[in-house]
Design a protein around this motif. Structure first.
Motif, PDB file in Angstrom:
ATOM      1  N   LEU A 121       0.837  -1.202   0.000  1.00 13.09           N
ATOM      2  CA  LEU A 121       0.000   0.000   0.000  1.00 13.09           C
ATOM      3  C   LEU A 121       0.871   1.251   0.000  1.00 13.09           C
ATOM      4  CD1 LEU A 121      -2.705  -1.182   2.555  1.00 13.09           C
ATOM      5  CD2 LEU A 121      -3.175  -0.527   0.181  1.00 13.09           C
ATOM      6  N   CYS A 122       1.959   1.231   0.778  1.00 13.71           N
ATOM      7  CA  CYS A 122       2.889   2.360   0.785  1.00 13.71           C
ATOM      8  C   CYS A 122       3.570   2.510  -0.573  1.00 13.71           C
ATOM      9  CB  CYS A 122       3.925   2.189   1.889  1.00 13.71           C
ATOM     10  SG  CYS A 122       3.263   2.350   3.564  1.00 13.71           S
ATOM     11  N   ARG A 123       3.956   1.383  -1.174  1.00 14.35           N
ATOM     12  CA  ARG A 123       4.569   1.439  -2.507  1.00 14.35           C
ATOM     13  C   ARG A 123       3.588   2.028  -3.520  1.00 14.35           C
ATOM     14  NH1 ARG A 123       7.387  -3.845  -1.819  1.00 14.35           N
ATOM     15  NH2 ARG A 123       9.561  -3.303  -1.515  1.00 14.35           N
ATOM     16  N   MET A 124       2.345   1.608  -3.430  1.00 13.08           N
ATOM     17  CA  MET A 124       1.332   2.126  -4.340  1.00 13.08           C
ATOM     18  C   MET A 124       1.222   3.644  -4.206  1.00 13.08           C
ATOM     19  SD  MET A 124      -2.786   1.350  -4.332  1.00 13.08           S
ATOM     20  CE  MET A 124      -3.093   2.471  -2.932  1.00 13.08           C
ATOM     21  N   TYR A 125       1.198   4.134  -2.982  1.00 11.07           N
ATOM     22  CA  TYR A 125       1.040   5.570  -2.746  1.00 11.07           C
ATOM     23  C   TYR A 125       2.226   6.354  -3.303  1.00 11.07           C
ATOM     24  CZ  TYR A 125       0.147   9.986  -0.368  1.00 11.07           C
ATOM     25  OH  TYR A 125      -0.088  11.327  -0.101  1.00 11.07           O
ATOM     26  N   LEU A 126       3.453   5.880  -3.041  1.00 13.66           N
ATOM     27  CA  LEU A 126       4.624   6.582  -3.546  1.00 13.66           C
ATOM     28  C   LEU A 126       4.686   6.509  -5.066  1.00 13.66           C
ATOM     29  CD1 LEU A 126       7.190   8.156  -3.056  1.00 13.66           C
ATOM     30  CD2 LEU A 126       8.401   6.000  -2.690  1.00 13.66           C
ATOM     31  N   ALA A 127       4.337   5.361  -5.627  1.00 14.28           N
ATOM     32  CA  ALA A 127       4.329   5.231  -7.086  1.00 14.28           C
ATOM     33  C   ALA A 127       3.349   6.209  -7.717  1.00 14.28           C
ATOM     34  CB  ALA A 127       3.979   3.798  -7.480  1.00 14.28           C
ATOM     35  N   LEU A 128       2.196   6.420  -7.077  1.00 12.54           N
ATOM     36  CA  LEU A 128       1.220   7.380  -7.587  1.00 12.54           C
ATOM     37  C   LEU A 128       1.800   8.796  -7.572  1.00 12.54           C
ATOM     38  CD1 LEU A 128      -2.095   6.108  -5.935  1.00 12.54           C
ATOM     39  CD2 LEU A 128      -1.458   5.980  -8.351  1.00 12.54           C
ATOM     40  N   ILE A 129       2.423   9.179  -6.466  1.00 14.86           N
ATOM     41  CA  ILE A 129       3.028  10.515  -6.383  1.00 14.86           C
ATOM     42  C   ILE A 129       4.049  10.703  -7.502  1.00 14.86           C
ATOM     43  CG2 ILE A 129       4.604  11.971  -5.045  1.00 14.86           C
ATOM     44  CD1 ILE A 129       3.267  10.983  -2.512  1.00 14.86           C
ATOM     45  N   MET A 130       4.952   9.743  -7.638  1.00 10.83           N
ATOM     46  CA  MET A 130       6.045   9.887  -8.605  1.00 10.83           C
ATOM     47  C   MET A 130       5.535   9.887 -10.049  1.00 10.83           C
ATOM     48  SD  MET A 130       8.848   7.425  -6.696  1.00 10.83           S
ATOM     49  CE  MET A 130      10.157   7.667  -7.896  1.00 10.83           C
ATOM     50  N   ARG A 131       4.466   9.120 -10.288  1.00 12.55           N
ATOM     51  CA  ARG A 131       3.921   9.084 -11.650  1.00 12.55           C
ATOM     52  C   ARG A 131       3.164  10.367 -11.980  1.00 12.55           C
ATOM     53  NH1 ARG A 131       2.817   9.950 -15.792  1.00 12.55           N
ATOM     54  NH2 ARG A 131       1.863   8.747 -17.491  1.00 12.55           N
ATOM     55  N   ILE A 132       2.381  10.864 -11.035  1.00  9.99           N
ATOM     56  CA  ILE A 132       1.539  12.030 -11.304  1.00  9.99           C
ATOM     57  C   ILE A 132       2.368  13.309 -11.406  1.00  9.99           C
ATOM     58  CG2 ILE A 132      -0.344  13.457 -10.389  1.00  9.99           C
ATOM     59  CD1 ILE A 132      -1.351  10.796  -9.029  1.00  9.99           C
ATOM     60  N   GLU A 133       3.391  13.454 -10.552  1.00  9.18           N
ATOM     61  CA  GLU A 133       4.133  14.711 -10.517  1.00  9.18           C
ATOM     62  C   GLU A 133       4.934  14.977 -11.788  1.00  9.18           C
ATOM     63  OE1 GLU A 133       6.700  14.406  -7.116  1.00  9.18           O
ATOM     64  OE2 GLU A 133       8.183  13.174  -8.166  1.00  9.18           O
ATOM     65  N   VAL A 134       5.100  13.969 -12.620  1.00 10.21           N
ATOM     66  CA  VAL A 134       5.829  14.151 -13.880  1.00 10.21           C
ATOM     67  C   VAL A 134       5.187  15.254 -14.716  1.00 10.21           C
ATOM     68  CG1 VAL A 134       6.346  13.060 -16.100  1.00 10.21           C
ATOM     69  CG2 VAL A 134       6.789  11.828 -13.965  1.00 10.21           C
ATOM     70  N   ARG A 135       3.855  15.303 -14.743  1.00 12.04           N
ATOM     71  CA  ARG A 135       3.159  16.300 -15.571  1.00 12.04           C
ATOM     72  C   ARG A 135       3.317  17.720 -15.025  1.00 12.04           C
ATOM     73  NH1 ARG A 135      -1.044  14.888 -19.066  1.00 12.04           N
ATOM     74  NH2 ARG A 135      -0.204  13.477 -20.623  1.00 12.04           N
ATOM     75  N   PRO A 136       2.899  18.004 -13.782  1.00 14.30           N
ATOM     76  CA  PRO A 136       3.050  19.391 -13.310  1.00 14.30           C
ATOM     77  C   PRO A 136       4.493  19.859 -13.205  1.00 14.30           C
ATOM     78  CG  PRO A 136       2.300  17.944 -11.545  1.00 14.30           C
ATOM     79  CD  PRO A 136       2.191  17.164 -12.808  1.00 14.30           C
ATOM     80  N   ARG A 137       5.456  18.906 -12.985  1.00  7.94           N
ATOM     81  CA  ARG A 137       6.870  19.292 -12.909  1.00  7.94           C
ATOM     82  C   ARG A 137       7.470  19.493 -14.307  1.00  7.94           C
ATOM     83  NH1 ARG A 137       5.388  19.416  -8.421  1.00  7.94           N
ATOM     84  NH2 ARG A 137       6.368  18.618  -6.553  1.00  7.94           N
ATOM     85  N   ARG A 138       6.719  19.073 -15.321  1.00  3.17           N
ATOM     86  CA  ARG A 138       7.164  19.216 -16.717  1.00  3.17           C
ATOM     87  C   ARG A 138       8.493  18.513 -16.972  1.00  3.17           C
ATOM     88  NH1 ARG A 138       5.811  25.684 -16.596  1.00  3.17           N
ATOM     89  NH2 ARG A 138       3.565  25.473 -16.305  1.00  3.17           N
ATOM     90  N   TYR A 139       8.609  17.289 -16.470  1.00  3.15           N
ATOM     91  CA  TYR A 139       9.800  16.494 -16.747  1.00  3.15           C
ATOM     92  C   TYR A 139       9.909  16.290 -18.254  1.00  3.15           C
ATOM     93  CZ  TYR A 139       9.887  15.056 -11.791  1.00  3.15           C
ATOM     94  OH  TYR A 139       9.940  15.026 -10.428  1.00  3.15           O
ATOM     95  N   GLU A 140      11.138  16.245 -18.742  1.00  2.00           N
ATOM     96  CA  GLU A 140      11.360  16.025 -20.168  1.00  2.00           C
ATOM     97  C   GLU A 140      12.754  15.428 -20.355  1.00  2.00           C
ATOM     98  OE1 GLU A 140      12.850  20.591 -21.142  1.00  2.00           O
ATOM     99  OE2 GLU A 140      10.849  19.965 -21.763  1.00  2.00           O
TER     100      GLU A 140
END
Length: 318
Positions: A276-295
């Motif tokens: 459950l903790c892994r799921m939560y961290l994976a969600l954060i790391m996946r979602i933040e890619v868009r607002p952080r504008r990773y490229e």
């Protein structure tokens, strides 16, 4: 580089500390702006400021530097927590558009900057880190959730609060059009309510103990300092055992667990809470890619890693 406006604002905010001899921007952070401050009296500090009202923030990221100040205050009374000394805070936003936290400089080498040292001394560093985590988790809050974040991310039970934290991320994902297996995530939450209910004390969780936030002795590799607790929350201590080694699958590092248990920490790595903790961290790391504008060329591979990691966590929970 610091633009003239930010430099002037920082100098005004730092005035209570005395004459500033030099300001040097620091690299490595992806959320806040950190600056090395050299004072005329010889002291060296770190000033950190973060956006207060930015449409690129995820819901949980509001007012995070207030949490950093809180954790440094707690660490100041606990010698088992090798964190910087809190020197100054300015939450008025009179000079800067966001909050300001100023802390003492930590000597040592950042654990992610010398790969050979990090690899050779990982067992020692991880045992030290495990002991530090156990000390951190002995501190307990009045509520679960993010201490300085939105009110809807705090609650009286971990089941209620963790569910709200995940739902907030799913809302962020919808806002940023990040595709996720939403129903599978919600099903996992529902299926493991009993495991979440096992968390009956809101332990202090650093939530970002990856090597970039750890300082080590340049020769022995022993842990000398821990920084950047702005993402801390009151909740399941299992999260720190995941967040210190993102993208790892399976049980946490054996040396980390040994240090944790030697310092009195209790953990069951077979509990669904780990996934459950892994799921939560994976969600954060996946979602933040868009607002952080990773490229960049490495982005597709990174996204594939994150999606594989999330899928592995959900497979365990299935």
């Amino acid at each position: 580089m610091l633009d003239d406006e930010t430099r002037t604002a920082l100098l005004h905010a730092l005035a209570p500390l005395g004459e500033v001899a030099d300001l040097t921007p620091l690299t490595g952070g992806m959320f806040a702006t950190s600056v090395r401050v050299d004072l005329a009296d010889g002291r060296r500090l770190v000033a950190k400021t973060a956006p207060a009202d930015d449409d690129r923030l995820l819901h949980y990221e509001r007012d995070l530097l207030r949490t950093e100040a809180l954790v440094y205050r707690i660490a100041g009374d606990d010698p088992a927590l090798p964190m910087p000394e809190l020197v100054l805070t300015d939450m008025s936003r009179a000079h800067l558009p966001g909050d300001l936290v100023v802390a003492s400089w930590i000597d040592g080498v950042r654990a992610d900057t010398v790969p050979e040292l990090a690899e050779a001394t990982a067992p020692l560093r991880n045992r030290d880190l495990g002991r530090m985590m156990a000390a951190l988790h002995r501190h307990v809050g009045d509520q679960f959730g993010y201490p300085s974040g939105p009110d809807d991310l705090r609650g009286d039970s971990w089941v209620e609060t963790f569910t709200a934290m995940v739902e907030a991320l799913l809302t962020d994902a919808a806002t940023w059009e990040v595709p996720l297996p939403v129903e599978r995530i919600r099903a996992a939450l529902h299926r493991h309510q009993g495991a979440l209910a096992e968390v009956d004390r809101p332990a202090l969780v650093h939530a970002d103990l990856w090597p970039g936030n750890l300082f080590v002795h340049p020769e022995s590799g022993a842990l000398t300092g821990v920084i950047d607790p702005e993402r801390a929350f009151w909740g399941d201590p299992m999260f720190d055992l995941i967040a210190c080694d993102p993208l790892r699958v399976g049980a946490p590092d054996e040396h980390l667990l040994a240090g944790y248990r030697a310092a009195g920490g209790v953990i069951d790595p077979t509990s669904p809470r780990l996934a459950l903790c892994r799921m939560y961290l994976a969600l954060i790391m996946r979602i933040e890619v868009r607002p952080r504008r990773y490229e960049g060329d490495e982005l597709p591979g990174y996204l594939a890693q994150l999606e594989s990691w999330l899928d592995a966590a959900l497979a365990e929970l299935d």
